[in-house]
Design a protein around this motif. Structure first.
Motif, PDB file in Angstrom:
ATOM      1  N   GLN A 282       0.985  -1.145   0.097  1.00 37.71           N
ATOM      2  CA  GLN A 282       0.132  -0.076  -0.004  1.00 37.71           C
ATOM      3  C   GLN A 282       0.719   1.184   0.045  1.00 37.71           C
ATOM      4  O   GLN A 282       0.445   2.318  -0.125  1.00 37.71           O
ATOM      5  N   ASP A 283       2.132   1.117   0.383  1.00 34.44           N
ATOM      6  CA  ASP A 283       2.796   2.305   0.160  1.00 34.44           C
ATOM      7  C   ASP A 283       3.693   2.469  -1.045  1.00 34.44           C
ATOM      8  O   ASP A 283       4.625   3.327  -1.184  1.00 34.44           O
ATOM      9  N   VAL A 284       3.632   1.777  -1.968  1.00 30.68           N
ATOM     10  CA  VAL A 284       3.997   1.981  -3.342  1.00 30.68           C
ATOM     11  C   VAL A 284       3.323   2.896  -4.046  1.00 30.68           C
ATOM     12  O   VAL A 284       2.060   3.110  -4.039  1.00 30.68           O
ATOM     13  N   PRO A 285       4.132   3.772  -4.713  1.00 30.20           N
ATOM     14  CA  PRO A 285       3.496   5.139  -5.220  1.00 30.20           C
ATOM     15  C   PRO A 285       2.852   4.976  -6.677  1.00 30.20           C
ATOM     16  O   PRO A 285       3.264   5.726  -7.486  1.00 30.20           O
ATOM     17  N   ASP A 286       1.934   4.053  -6.842  1.00 30.95           N
ATOM     18  CA  ASP A 286       1.439   3.772  -8.311  1.00 30.95           C
ATOM     19  C   ASP A 286       0.004   2.954  -7.691  1.00 30.95           C
ATOM     20  O   ASP A 286       0.078   1.858  -6.939  1.00 30.95           O
TER      21      ASP A 286
ATOM     22  N   SER B 153      -0.641  -0.173  -5.195  1.00 27.01           N
ATOM     23  CA  SER B 153      -0.977  -0.005  -3.987  1.00 27.01           C
ATOM     24  C   SER B 153      -2.275  -0.269  -3.692  1.00 27.01           C
ATOM     25  O   SER B 153      -2.725  -0.610  -2.324  1.00 27.01           O
ATOM     26  N   GLN B 154      -3.413  -0.196  -4.253  1.00 28.30           N
ATOM     27  CA  GLN B 154      -4.757  -0.598  -4.322  1.00 28.30           C
ATOM     28  C   GLN B 154      -5.043  -2.115  -4.630  1.00 28.30           C
ATOM     29  O   GLN B 154      -6.189  -2.304  -4.518  1.00 28.30           O
ATOM     30  N   GLY B 155      -3.927  -2.893  -4.856  1.00 26.63           N
ATOM     31  CA  GLY B 155      -4.252  -4.118  -5.051  1.00 26.63           C
ATOM     32  C   GLY B 155      -4.916  -4.575  -6.533  1.00 26.63           C
ATOM     33  O   GLY B 155      -5.666  -5.549  -6.794  1.00 26.63           O
ATOM     34  N   MET B 156      -5.096  -3.715  -7.401  1.00 21.63           N
ATOM     35  CA  MET B 156      -5.720  -3.811  -8.945  1.00 21.63           C
ATOM     36  C   MET B 156      -4.927  -5.045  -9.372  1.00 21.63           C
ATOM     37  O   MET B 156      -5.884  -5.784 -10.098  1.00 21.63           O
ATOM     38  N   VAL B 157      -3.859  -5.343  -9.458  1.00 22.64           N
ATOM     39  CA  VAL B 157      -3.158  -6.550 -10.042  1.00 22.64           C
ATOM     40  C   VAL B 157      -3.353  -7.615  -9.055  1.00 22.64           C
ATOM     41  O   VAL B 157      -3.324  -8.935  -9.637  1.00 22.64           O
ATOM     42  N   GLY B 158      -3.201  -7.518  -7.723  1.00 16.64           N
ATOM     43  CA  GLY B 158      -3.137  -8.427  -6.821  1.00 16.64           C
ATOM     44  C   GLY B 158      -2.317  -8.097  -5.645  1.00 16.64           C
ATOM     45  O   GLY B 158      -1.867  -6.818  -5.645  1.00 16.64           O
ATOM     46  N   TYR B 159      -2.190  -8.781  -4.569  1.00 14.50           N
ATOM     47  CA  TYR B 159      -1.456  -8.472  -3.382  1.00 14.50           C
ATOM     48  C   TYR B 159      -0.146  -8.931  -3.142  1.00 14.50           C
ATOM     49  O   TYR B 159       0.029  -9.898  -3.604  1.00 14.50           O
TER      50      TYR B 159
END
Length: 156
Positions: free
Chosen positions: A18-22, A26-32
Motif C-alpha cells: 500500500q506504500d508503493v506510489p502507484d 498500492s490498491q491491489g488492482m493486479v493482486g496483493y
C-alpha cells in the motif's frame, strides 16, 4: 489450500504494497503482495518462487507455480516505457525456473537517471483478498531484506 512462500527477488528495503506510489499496485488492482526498494546499483533479480516462466517482458516477469499461483515481479514503476533499456534477461518465456535463479539483470542507476522509481512490486496475480497474503516481519517493519529471503506467504 496451499501456502506459497514468496521470496524477495532482490536485496533492499522491504515496503508494504500500500506504500508503493502507484495506485495499480498500492490498491491491489493486479493482486496483493509486497515490494522492495533496491539499492542504487546494478542488481540480479531472482525468481521469487519455483515454477514455469509464464510471461517475460524486459521489465517484468510472471512465474506460475505447480499449485497454479502466479507471481508477478515488476522492476520499477512505468519502466515499460523504456522498451527494455536497463534490463538483461537470462531466461526465456516457458522455462522451468527455480526459486533464487537469476532472471533479469536490473540496472537501477539507469532507471533512476530516467527519473523513474526503481521500486520492485511483487504480487500474487489476481489475488482479490488482501488477507490471503501475509507479509514478513521485514515488510511490516520496513527493514532491509536479502535477496532470497521470505517477503510474504500466499494462501491460495
Amino acid at each position: 489450500m496451499s501456502i506459497t512462500s514468496v521470496l524477495s527477488p532482490i536485496a533492499g528495503r522491504a515496503v508494504a504494497l500500500q506504500d508503493v506510489p502507484d495506485p495499480v499496485f498500492s490498491q491491489g488492482m493486479v493482486g496483493y503482495g509486497a515490494a522492495v526498494d533496491p539499492p542504487h546499483q546494478v542488481v540480479e533479480a531472482v525468481a521469487p518462487v519455483s515454477g514455469t516462466l509464464l510471461k517475460l517482458m524486459p521489465h517484468a516477469f510472471v512465474i506460475l507455480t505447480a499449485d497454479k499461483v502466479g507471481v508477478l515481479v515488476h522492476l520499477g514503476l512505468d519502466t515499460v516505457a523504456l522498451e527494455g533499456e536497463g534490463f538483461t534477461a537470462h531466461v526465456a518465456q516457458g522455462d522451468a525456473v527455480e526459486a533464487g535463479q537469476p532472471m533479469i539483470t536490473y540496472d537501477v542507476p539507469a532507471i533512476v537517471a530516467k527519473g523513474l522509481n526503481p521500486i520492485v512490486p511483487v504480487v500474487v496475480m489476481d489475488e482479490r483478498k488482501a488477507d490471503n497474503v501475509v507479509a514478513s516481519e521485514a515488510v511490516l517493519e520496513g527493514a532491509d531484506v536479502d535477496s532470497g529471503a521470505t517477503l510474504f506467504t500466499a494462501n491460495a
